[in-house]
Design an enzyme around this catalytic site. Structure first.
Site, PDB file in Angstrom:
ATOM      1  N   ASP A  20       7.825  -3.857  -0.638  1.00  0.00           N
ATOM      2  CA  ASP A  20       7.423  -2.745   0.660  1.00  0.00           C
ATOM      3  C   ASP A  20       8.382  -1.589   1.163  1.00  0.00           C
ATOM      4  O   ASP A  20       9.238  -2.417   1.952  1.00  0.00           O
ATOM      5  CB  ASP A  20       7.242  -4.197   2.356  1.00  0.00           C
ATOM      6  CG  ASP A  20       6.369  -2.693   3.044  1.00  0.00           C
ATOM      7  OD1 ASP A  20       6.789  -3.644   4.570  1.00  0.00           O
ATOM      8  OD2 ASP A  20       5.784  -1.652   3.000  1.00  0.00           O
ATOM      9  N   ASN A  22       8.129   0.644   3.739  1.00  0.00           N
ATOM     10  CA  ASN A  22       7.799   1.393   5.208  1.00  0.00           C
ATOM     11  C   ASN A  22       7.132   0.150   5.646  1.00  0.00           C
ATOM     12  O   ASN A  22       6.640   0.935   7.028  1.00  0.00           O
ATOM     13  CB  ASN A  22       6.438   2.294   4.669  1.00  0.00           C
ATOM     14  CG  ASN A  22       5.085   1.857   4.151  1.00  0.00           C
ATOM     15  OD1 ASN A  22       5.284   0.680   3.723  1.00  0.00           O
ATOM     16  ND2 ASN A  22       3.990   2.386   4.059  1.00  0.00           N
ATOM     17  N   ASP A  24       4.796  -2.059   6.595  1.00  0.00           N
ATOM     18  CA  ASP A  24       3.609  -2.347   6.506  1.00  0.00           C
ATOM     19  C   ASP A  24       3.143  -3.843   5.991  1.00  0.00           C
ATOM     20  O   ASP A  24       2.226  -3.885   6.406  1.00  0.00           O
ATOM     21  CB  ASP A  24       2.976  -1.271   6.085  1.00  0.00           C
ATOM     22  CG  ASP A  24       2.921  -0.555   5.069  1.00  0.00           C
ATOM     23  OD1 ASP A  24       1.668   0.000   4.662  1.00  0.00           O
ATOM     24  OD2 ASP A  24       3.138  -1.884   4.241  1.00  0.00           O
ATOM     25  N   ASP A  28       5.005  -0.801  -2.552  1.00  0.00           N
ATOM     26  CA  ASP A  28       4.034   0.213  -2.523  1.00  0.00           C
ATOM     27  C   ASP A  28       4.827   0.803  -3.801  1.00  0.00           C
ATOM     28  O   ASP A  28       5.977   0.143  -4.068  1.00  0.00           O
ATOM     29  CB  ASP A  28       4.166   1.311  -1.385  1.00  0.00           C
ATOM     30  CG  ASP A  28       5.997   0.670  -0.309  1.00  0.00           C
ATOM     31  OD1 ASP A  28       5.863   0.148   0.581  1.00  0.00           O
ATOM     32  OD2 ASP A  28       6.537   0.995  -1.082  1.00  0.00           O
ATOM     33  N   ASP A  97      -3.213   0.270 -15.841  1.00  0.00           N
ATOM     34  CA  ASP A  97      -4.306  -0.774 -15.441  1.00  0.00           C
ATOM     35  C   ASP A  97      -5.523   0.271 -14.978  1.00  0.00           C
ATOM     36  O   ASP A  97      -6.048   0.415 -14.524  1.00  0.00           O
ATOM     37  CB  ASP A  97      -4.028  -1.390 -14.112  1.00  0.00           C
ATOM     38  CG  ASP A  97      -4.829  -2.647 -14.720  1.00  0.00           C
ATOM     39  OD1 ASP A  97      -4.141  -3.939 -14.377  1.00  0.00           O
ATOM     40  OD2 ASP A  97      -6.052  -2.448 -15.845  1.00  0.00           O
ATOM     41  N   GLU A 243      -7.714  -6.441 -22.258  1.00  0.00           N
ATOM     42  CA  GLU A 243      -7.911  -7.687 -21.413  1.00  0.00           C
ATOM     43  C   GLU A 243      -9.129  -8.046 -22.395  1.00  0.00           C
ATOM     44  O   GLU A 243     -10.331  -7.586 -22.106  1.00  0.00           O
ATOM     45  CB  GLU A 243      -7.910  -7.688 -19.968  1.00  0.00           C
ATOM     46  CG  GLU A 243      -8.057  -8.743 -19.263  1.00  0.00           C
ATOM     47  CD  GLU A 243      -8.389  -9.068 -18.181  1.00  0.00           C
ATOM     48  OE1 GLU A 243      -9.661  -8.271 -17.753  1.00  0.00           O
ATOM     49  OE2 GLU A 243      -8.524 -10.089 -17.086  1.00  0.00           O
ATOM     50  N   HIS A 312      -1.208 -11.855 -13.322  1.00  0.00           N
ATOM     51  CA  HIS A 312      -1.576 -11.979 -11.300  1.00  0.00           C
ATOM     52  C   HIS A 312      -3.378 -12.862 -11.296  1.00  0.00           C
ATOM     53  O   HIS A 312      -3.765 -12.953  -9.868  1.00  0.00           O
ATOM     54  CB  HIS A 312      -2.109  -9.864 -10.500  1.00  0.00           C
ATOM     55  CG  HIS A 312      -3.567  -9.710 -11.818  1.00  0.00           C
ATOM     56  ND1 HIS A 312      -3.709  -9.235 -13.338  1.00  0.00           N
ATOM     57  CD2 HIS A 312      -4.497  -9.234 -11.297  1.00  0.00           C
ATOM     58  CE1 HIS A 312      -4.455  -8.892 -13.547  1.00  0.00           C
ATOM     59  NE2 HIS A 312      -5.056  -9.103 -12.595  1.00  0.00           N
ATOM     60  N   ASP A 313      -3.863 -13.105 -12.629  1.00  0.00           N
ATOM     61  CA  ASP A 313      -4.625 -13.977 -12.326  1.00  0.00           C
ATOM     62  C   ASP A 313      -4.371 -15.517 -12.328  1.00  0.00           C
ATOM     63  O   ASP A 313      -5.132 -16.208 -12.907  1.00  0.00           O
ATOM     64  CB  ASP A 313      -5.539 -13.309 -13.381  1.00  0.00           C
ATOM     65  CG  ASP A 313      -6.316 -12.041 -12.874  1.00  0.00           C
ATOM     66  OD1 ASP A 313      -7.025 -11.449 -13.724  1.00  0.00           O
ATOM     67  OD2 ASP A 313      -6.539 -11.356 -11.545  1.00  0.00           O
TER      68      ASP A 313
HETATM   69  O1  TEU Z   1      -9.926 -10.211 -14.953  1.00  0.00           O
HETATM   70  C1  TEU Z   1     -11.345 -10.590 -15.643  1.00  0.00           C
HETATM   71  C2  TEU Z   1     -11.427 -11.844 -15.456  1.00  0.00           C
HETATM   72  O2  TEU Z   1     -12.367 -12.462 -15.725  1.00  0.00           O
HETATM   73  C3  TEU Z   1     -10.156 -13.168 -15.309  1.00  0.00           C
HETATM   74  O3  TEU Z   1      -9.062 -13.018 -15.830  1.00  0.00           O
HETATM   75  C4  TEU Z   1     -10.286 -12.970 -13.739  1.00  0.00           C
HETATM   76  O4  TEU Z   1      -9.041 -13.790 -13.471  1.00  0.00           O
HETATM   77  C5  TEU Z   1     -11.421 -14.137 -13.278  1.00  0.00           C
HETATM   78  O5  TEU Z   1     -10.467 -15.311 -13.049  1.00  0.00           O
HETATM   79  C6  TEU Z   1     -12.495 -15.033 -13.689  1.00  0.00           C
HETATM   80  O6  TEU Z   1     -12.414 -16.124 -13.739  1.00  0.00           O
HETATM   81  C7  TEU Z   1     -10.011  -9.078 -14.386  1.00  0.00           C
HETATM   82  C8  TEU Z   1      -8.621  -7.884 -13.626  1.00  0.00           C
HETATM   83  O7  TEU Z   1      -7.556  -8.711 -14.082  1.00  0.00           O
HETATM   84  C9  TEU Z   1      -9.153  -9.531 -12.460  1.00  0.00           C
HETATM   85  O8  TEU Z   1      -7.676  -9.132 -11.264  1.00  0.00           O
HETATM   86  C10 TEU Z   1     -10.273  -8.645 -11.799  1.00  0.00           C
HETATM   87  O9  TEU Z   1     -10.446  -9.660 -10.700  1.00  0.00           O
HETATM   88  C11 TEU Z   1     -11.593  -8.891 -12.624  1.00  0.00           C
HETATM   89  O10 TEU Z   1     -10.618  -8.208 -14.021  1.00  0.00           O
HETATM   90  C12 TEU Z   1     -12.283  -8.223 -12.026  1.00  0.00           C
HETATM   91  O11 TEU Z   1     -11.878  -6.794 -12.555  1.00  0.00           O
HETATM   92 CA    CA Z   2       3.902  -0.335   2.372  1.00  0.00          CA
END
Ligand code: TEU
Ligand code: CA
Length: 529
Positions: A20, A22, A24, A28, A97, A243, A312-313
């Protein structure tokens, strides 16, 4: 043939939690710019930005309301142009993305579609009556609006685009040209193998994703990908990584084999499912051998792999596949060594290079992920006891991956309270301390990336498994007369070696003597024969 995306190392940035600038409390684009020299020093080549487009942030950017504008929380288009320019100066590439299975319900297209606009109505999928489909975040996939229902495989704020409508394809081509002309080097394509819905009829009942047979890896999707490749991607020095949920090795090869002219590579999920029963929210005890066997299946079967252990998932790999308490350094470096020596393009997720671990998250208020909250309320409806709900949610929530990067011992992510809690062990798990300590996970990652670039067998060599039992994984990468052996103990126990180590040890995450007959817990060794 030399291909930059087969040789390069990709680093995924989740901008909201990166840095971050700035004050908040939200990461960013200027924050990313301020850390480019560190990323360059680490040795990564390509940065994959999770979405920074205009979005109401219901799914933190995976609900896009304008593909050609930047979310003001992350900065301006001038900031984005500055990032692209700085990256170009430093020899870094950027991929965006691209979320085109759905938009945000605040996208102008959807607002007009809801108003029955003759042009935009068919940008989305409307029905008089809902079918029996169930969504990725649980529950129905149909939301009633006035006298009809619209489809949303994810949140109701993420209406699915109608890919049978050629105008949707035309709009997407323009969006891709816009970003490629700005100099991005390609796209990560969100859930790209479910965009084409052949039918909207009821599906066969499943515990999750009823209806998936009508949209998973359909022929119509292949046609769209061929067109996007032919009419957009082929005009640029750029690549695509899709993906692809639920994809098998054969289905992956149908998407990525060069003869198909569709995608360059895909993220598969089979290795992300080795520690679950029939659904990601019901985890079993992790068995290292199952991860190893699944990785081997894809190393041998897939034409090319986009190798990853977290994103990130997903929960943090050192907590999920390693031991973030007794063997934090050893297991983090063993997993990263495996990631960087397997055949395929390696994708490092922000924080993996310092061994970021899962978070504490004491109450449901600590969680910010909409999927986590939806699943918890479903469990509550199904009368799961509180303790069980807490346990199941904590094992799998995507928020473990979304905790801010600690740049210093005091945090260094922001001068304000971050949008989500920081990691508790940031005193040791932070970039500054690890950059100062030559024996840190950060330095080992940097060394492994440099090693990967010194030997072309890591990029273009064959993959030959030599031994894979009891959580020990021994494989070779061979190109011409260059042969490198990788030995990984993915368990917390001493393990007998199937044979003596012979050759020149070019890297090890722990001290060893060549005459040793056993390898240590989470020992990783690279030997040049
Ligand atoms: O995720 C698709 C997806 O099906 C999984 O990887 C998702 O994280 C979920 O946990 C299913 O159980 C992609 C993106 O990576 C995710 O961050 C988004 O939330 C999703 O698509 C919708 O765009
Ligand atoms: Ca910020």
């Amino acid at each position: 043939m030399k291909t930059f995306w087969k040789e390069n190392v990709v680093y995924q940035i989740y901008p909201r939690s990166f840095c971050d600038s700035n004050g908040d409390g939200i990461g960013d684009i200027q924050g990313i710019i301020s850390k480019l020299d560190i990323l360059k020093d680490l040795g990564v080549d390509i940065l994959w930005l999770s979405p920074v487009y205009q979005s109401p942030n219901r799914d933190f950017g995976y609900d896009v309301s304008d593909y050609l504008e930047i979310n003001p929380e992350y900065g301006t288009m001038e900031d984005m142009d500055a990032l692209l320019l700085e990256c170009q100066k430093k020899g870094l590439k950027i991929i965006m993305d691209l979320v085109i299975n759905h938009t945000s319900d605040e996208h102008p297209w959807f607002i007009k579609s809801k108003q029955n606009d003759p042009i935009y109505r068919d940008y989305y999928i409307w029905r008089d009556q809902p079918s029996n489909w169930s969504g990725f975040f649980s529950g129905t996939t149909w939301e009633k609006y006035e006298d009809a229902y619209y489809l949303h495989l994810f949140l109701k704020e993420q209406p699915d685009l109608n890919w049978k409508n050629p105008k949707v394809l035309e709009e997407t081509k323009e969006i891709m040209h816009f970003w490629l002309k700005k100099g991005v080097s390609g796209f990560r394509l969100d859930v790209i193998n479910i965009i084409y819905k052949t039918s909207l009829e009821n599906g066969k009942k499943h515990i999750a994703l009823t209806g998936k047979e009508h949209y998973h890896s359909q022929e119509g999707c292949h046609e769209i990908l061929k067109t996007l490749r032919q009419e957009v991607m082929n005009k640029y020095e750029a690549f695509t990584v899709g993906e692809t949920v639920l994809v098998t090795v054969d289905q992956a090869n149908e998407l990525i084999h060069p003869s198909r002219k569709e995608l360059d590579m895909v993220f598969s999920f089979e290795h992300m499912e080795v520690d679950q029963i029939n659904n990601k929210w019901f985890k079993t005890k992790f068995k290292p051998q199952k991860l190893i066997d699944t990785l081997i299946k894809w190393q041998v079967g897939a034409y090319w792999n986009a190798n990853y252990l977290e994103n990130h998932d997903q929960p943090r790999s050192v907590s999920r596949f390693g031991n973030d308490k007794a063997y934090h350094y050893e297991s983090a470096t063993a997993l990263i060594a495996m990631l960087l020596t397997l055949k395929g393009t390696p994708f490092i997720y922000q924080g993996q290079e310092i061994g970021m671990k899962n978070g504490e998250f004491k109450t449901m208020e600590d969680y910010k992920d909409p999927e986590t909250h939806r699943i918890e309320s479903l469990m509550r409806k199904l009368h799961f006891p509180k303790g069980l709900r807490k346990h199941l949610i904590h094992k799998t929530s995507r928020d473990h991956a979304r905790m801010p990067i600690p740049w210093t011992r005091q945090g260094g992510f922001s001068i304000s309270k971050p949008w989500i809690q920081m990691n508790t062990r940031m005193k040791e798990i932070n970039v500054q301390s690890q950059m100062e300590d030559q024996t840190s996970i950060w330095h080992q990652t940097r060394t492994l990336i440099s090693l990967r670039k010194s030997y072309s067998s890591f990029s273009y060599g064959s993959f030959n498994v030599r031994y894979h039992q009891h959580g020990v994984f021994v494989y070779e990468r061979i190109l011409n007369d260059e042969k490198i052996e990788i030995i990984i103990n993915l368990t917390g126990m001493y393990k007998k070696l199937n044979k003596m180590i012979d050759g020149n040890i070019i890297w090890s995450n722990q001290p060893l003597d060549i005459k040793m007959k056993k390898i240590k817990p989470y020992h990783a060794i690279i030997v040049k024969n």
